[in-house]
Motif scaffolding. Sequence first.
Motif, PDB file in Angstrom:
ATOM      1  N   PRO A 413      -7.611  26.147 -29.746  1.00  0.00           N
ATOM      2  CA  PRO A 413      -6.181  25.751 -29.777  1.00  0.00           C
ATOM      3  C   PRO A 413      -5.459  26.062 -28.469  1.00  0.00           C
ATOM      4  CG  PRO A 413      -6.786  26.878 -31.808  1.00  0.00           C
ATOM      5  CD  PRO A 413      -7.929  27.056 -30.875  1.00  0.00           C
ATOM      6  N   GLU A 414      -5.740  27.242 -27.877  1.00  0.00           N
ATOM      7  CA  GLU A 414      -5.115  27.582 -26.595  1.00  0.00           C
ATOM      8  C   GLU A 414      -5.543  26.611 -25.496  1.00  0.00           C
ATOM      9  OE1 GLU A 414      -4.646  32.438 -27.072  1.00  0.00           O
ATOM     10  OE2 GLU A 414      -6.263  31.587 -25.870  1.00  0.00           O
ATOM     11  N   ARG A 415      -6.827  26.263 -25.497  1.00  0.00           N
ATOM     12  CA  ARG A 415      -7.334  25.341 -24.472  1.00  0.00           C
ATOM     13  C   ARG A 415      -6.682  23.971 -24.608  1.00  0.00           C
ATOM     14  NH1 ARG A 415     -12.542  25.365 -25.864  1.00  0.00           N
ATOM     15  NH2 ARG A 415     -12.911  27.265 -24.682  1.00  0.00           N
ATOM     16  N   LYS A 416      -6.546  23.515 -25.822  1.00  0.00           N
ATOM     17  CA  LYS A 416      -5.932  22.202 -26.045  1.00  0.00           C
ATOM     18  C   LYS A 416      -4.472  22.189 -25.602  1.00  0.00           C
ATOM     19  CE  LYS A 416      -5.293  18.750 -29.705  1.00  0.00           C
ATOM     20  NZ  LYS A 416      -5.504  18.456 -31.152  1.00  0.00           N
ATOM     21  N   THR A 417      -3.743  23.258 -25.944  1.00  0.00           N
ATOM     22  CA  THR A 417      -2.331  23.334 -25.563  1.00  0.00           C
ATOM     23  C   THR A 417      -2.167  23.431 -24.051  1.00  0.00           C
ATOM     24  OG1 THR A 417      -1.880  24.441 -27.668  1.00  0.00           O
ATOM     25  CG2 THR A 417      -0.203  24.600 -25.948  1.00  0.00           C
ATOM     26  N   ALA A 418      -2.987  24.270 -23.413  1.00  0.00           N
ATOM     27  CA  ALA A 418      -2.883  24.432 -21.960  1.00  0.00           C
ATOM     28  C   ALA A 418      -3.241  23.144 -21.235  1.00  0.00           C
ATOM     29  CB  ALA A 418      -3.801  25.574 -21.508  1.00  0.00           C
ATOM     30  N   LEU A 419      -4.273  22.453 -21.719  1.00  0.00           N
ATOM     31  CA  LEU A 419      -4.670  21.201 -21.080  1.00  0.00           C
ATOM     32  C   LEU A 419      -3.573  20.150 -21.194  1.00  0.00           C
ATOM     33  CD1 LEU A 419      -7.055  19.911 -19.612  1.00  0.00           C
ATOM     34  CD2 LEU A 419      -7.947  19.174 -21.815  1.00  0.00           C
ATOM     35  N   ARG A 420      -2.938  20.091 -22.340  1.00  0.00           N
ATOM     36  CA  ARG A 420      -1.849  19.128 -22.514  1.00  0.00           C
ATOM     37  C   ARG A 420      -0.651  19.489 -21.638  1.00  0.00           C
ATOM     38  NH1 ARG A 420      -0.127  18.461 -28.541  1.00  0.00           N
ATOM     39  NH2 ARG A 420      -2.269  17.665 -28.601  1.00  0.00           N
ATOM     40  N   ARG A 421      -0.376  20.780 -21.503  1.00  0.00           N
ATOM     41  CA  ARG A 421       0.765  21.187 -20.685  1.00  0.00           C
ATOM     42  C   ARG A 421       0.496  20.905 -19.202  1.00  0.00           C
ATOM     43  NH1 ARG A 421       3.584  27.189 -20.680  1.00  0.00           N
ATOM     44  NH2 ARG A 421       5.387  26.643 -19.364  1.00  0.00           N
ATOM     45  N   LEU A 422      -0.732  21.149 -18.757  1.00  0.00           N
ATOM     46  CA  LEU A 422      -1.071  20.834 -17.368  1.00  0.00           C
ATOM     47  C   LEU A 422      -0.934  19.346 -17.088  1.00  0.00           C
ATOM     48  CD1 LEU A 422      -4.186  23.100 -16.698  1.00  0.00           C
ATOM     49  CD2 LEU A 422      -2.053  23.130 -15.422  1.00  0.00           C
TER      50      LEU A 422
END
Length: 963
Positions: A413-422
């Motif tokens: 979940p953290e990876r998905k959120t960070a990737l979307r924010r980037l």
Amino acid sequence: MEQQLDSTKSVNFDIDIYGDGDGSNNQLKGYVNSIPVNEIDDDVHDFGGSEVARKLASYIAPKLVFEEVCKGVEDEEEGEDDIGLGYRKRERIIDREDEYKRRRYSREISPDRNDPFVLGDKTPDVLKSTYAEVMKEQILRREKEEILREIVKKKTKEEDEEKNRRSRCDATPAQGRGTDATSSISRTNGWDEIHGRLVVANVADSMATATPASMTWDATPKLAGFATPTPKRQRSRWDETPETTDSATPFLRVSSVYTPRVTPTGGLSLATPTLGAIMRSSLTPNLLRSEKDMEERNCPLADEDLDAILPLEGYRILDPPTSYVPILTPARKLVSTPTPFGTPFYAIPEENRGQQFGIPKEASVNLPFINPEYNQYFGFLTNEEDVEDLSPEEQKRRNIMKLLLKVINGTPPERKTALRRLTDKAREFGAGPLFNCILPLLKLGTLEDQERHQLVKVVDRVVYKLDELVRPYVHKILVQVGTLLVDRDYYARSEGREVISSLCKAVGLATMITAMRPDIDNIDEDVRRRTAKAFSVVASSLGISAVLPFLKAVCQSKKSWQARHTGIWMVQEIAILVGCAVLPHLRHLVEIIEHGLIDVNQKVKKITALAIAALAEASHPYGIEGFDSVLKPLFKGIRSHRGNVLAAFLKATGFMIRLMGIQVSYYAKEVMCVLVRQFQSSDAEMKMIVLKVLKQCMSTEGVEADYIRDDILPIFFQTFWDRRMALDRRNYKQLVETTVEIANKVGAADVVGKIVEDLKSESEHYRKMVMETIENIVVSLGASDINARLEVLLIDGILYAFQEQTSEDADVMLNGFGTVVNSLGQRVKPYLPQISATIKWRLCNKSAKVRQQAADLVSRIAIVMKHCGEEQLMCHLGVVLYESLGEEYPEVLGSILGALKSIVNVIGMTKMTPQIRDLLPCLKPILKNRHEKVQENCIDLVGRIADRGAEFVSAREWMRICF
């Protein structure tokens, strides 16, 4: 009512049979209830009392997954730390690369480049490099490499000459040295000229006859007519005591310091230094001379000098500030006066209380775990004390690194959120801060495949979001992502192509060419290789017709052979990548590279032939008209070249022959003469190419069967069919395919008769190669032309090879045995008793692998036994297999169930032995086995019985099977 219910709960059972109330059996206490599937102790699994976890633990994963999970156990004895109970170790990318590929880590990341489309008429930023500056740097780098190469070559040559000179001197007889004094003097080296020049001069002036000596290490020379002189030690500059020219009493005047005295005193450096000694040592002649030069050069210019230098008009003389005081003694800035109260050369540093001493701080709650090897990049994120005092650029970099850390080490979940924010904030962050943070991480040698995959995904999405803003960073991205194009992992190469495709669509062809142009003629071949692969992706994305003018200019470059080599390499990579899509541009591509076949550089010739081979392979079976201009140079080259160039020309010729029509006969015979000559080559690469071209020639109509049978077969089997070929996997596979193609041309009997006796060879690898070849020949041509004698040799050899196998890979022997037996059909009936005896003997072997192979063989030959009328023999094998249903190894049990299923399908329910009503109850406990192979075969066998012989089993038994 409640009392009645309570009374039902207190029913007494026989404890000896059903055990205690907790489900345990008193008779089985102290015994192992299950056998672990591997050697790992089951105690390491703790299910925490969870019933669901306990039930799920009884399920077994497929074999491939299980082997991959347990891969890390093999290296446990080496002392390395395992990850996750020793299951799988970290596999870094750098660990699987050789020294040549690791050179990419030493390549510097190129600076940012100016975008000419954005600049227009503006002045370029001096902090960013332009195209002209990059090209100049590339030229200087190439010249530097060439000069260093020449220096190394010259140094090696001088060392060889020195060794030859010393060897000649050592080989000269000792008595020959005293015949001529001048010859001994002429052989003196530089060491003699420095330390022994007085000796040589005295010998030349005062000796009439001297003891032969050419070096100062020889004996002392004797003067003619005199007694032996007292040996006198020659003075050396290293033995001289440094003399001072000043008096004992130090003077501060410069003239007295350098006034020579008659009696020299000891050196000042030998006594305890004093204040005067320090001052005198500072005022050396060189220092005073340099001070005088500085004064002369830095003296102020007069008005006359300025009027002579500058024009009279256009300038105004400014008055100096009132507070300006000129320095009249510049020596004060060069020599500082030492004080007796302290040493001016050292200051005690202040202690840094915040030093970490290699122990990283713990990350905050919002950050994932930071690996030690990444601490130099993400370590500053743990320091949250002065975050508010950071500049906007530093805060932006901090936010980007936080998101990247979550992408690399965060939870899904953290990876998905960070990737979307980037991705969403890419334009807000800016291209510069993003790529300056991402690309250095891609260059790390400690990355794993998963971590690199996440970073490449970030680059791909950021490039798509930034679009034209990514232009100044195209070369940086190509350098780091280009390494994926040469990775051994297919998915890594696919990811690299996707990123470069998105990049070229975002910035356009002109920017891509500008970024890749300096690397086209790079001296490093690995850089040019990645450039060629990247350009093939550009051509595939933007169209081949768009890049044809640039390809033509590069391939016809006259400045460097590296540029021509890379341009032709690009054509080869384009043909490999796009395949048959080269057909509309085939003639143009061939015309661009055809001059490389007669180039003066051998590497250019080789890559040109390989490019033509790739084009011919991609355009098969069409496009022979596009190669008309290269046919003559190719067939002329195979008669004149040698070595690797000849191998490349042969490869191109082989692919060209497949495209030919009625003219194939003439060209095939021309090639066959060269191939026969190269049969004796010891080069593995040449052998593989010869075999491939021979296979291509055999598949055409231009070579007659009689010519192959008389002139090719004897020397072919004599040269290639040996044990060494079986150890090389690439040549092994190519040899099998070529032999099968020859058999298609001359018939199965001629080829099988040449190799059937090798089934009894001592080498198991060689026997496997022979068996695989015979299997492919029989599958392709059948066994109709195999005579009785060859049939006996074949069955005898197959039985021997099947019994003597010891390796784990038994599929080749099993498949070959089953294919030959099924192909022979009823002709194998006389050999069935011997085959069944071998099977029954191997079913009782102590090795589980041997028992499994025997059961698998039954399932392969059951149909042939039915056609031969050996039902009684099959029933006997069924009884033996029925008695083996208590097998403890699940792989073997699955094979036994498969063999029983084959016998039931062939012989029927009525003639089956044992009877169906006895066989089905034995399958009921096996249904509880969780192994995939056992479940599949057992359910299939029960289903077949239910379909064809349900009436042979009672309904009560079927109820037990269902529940």
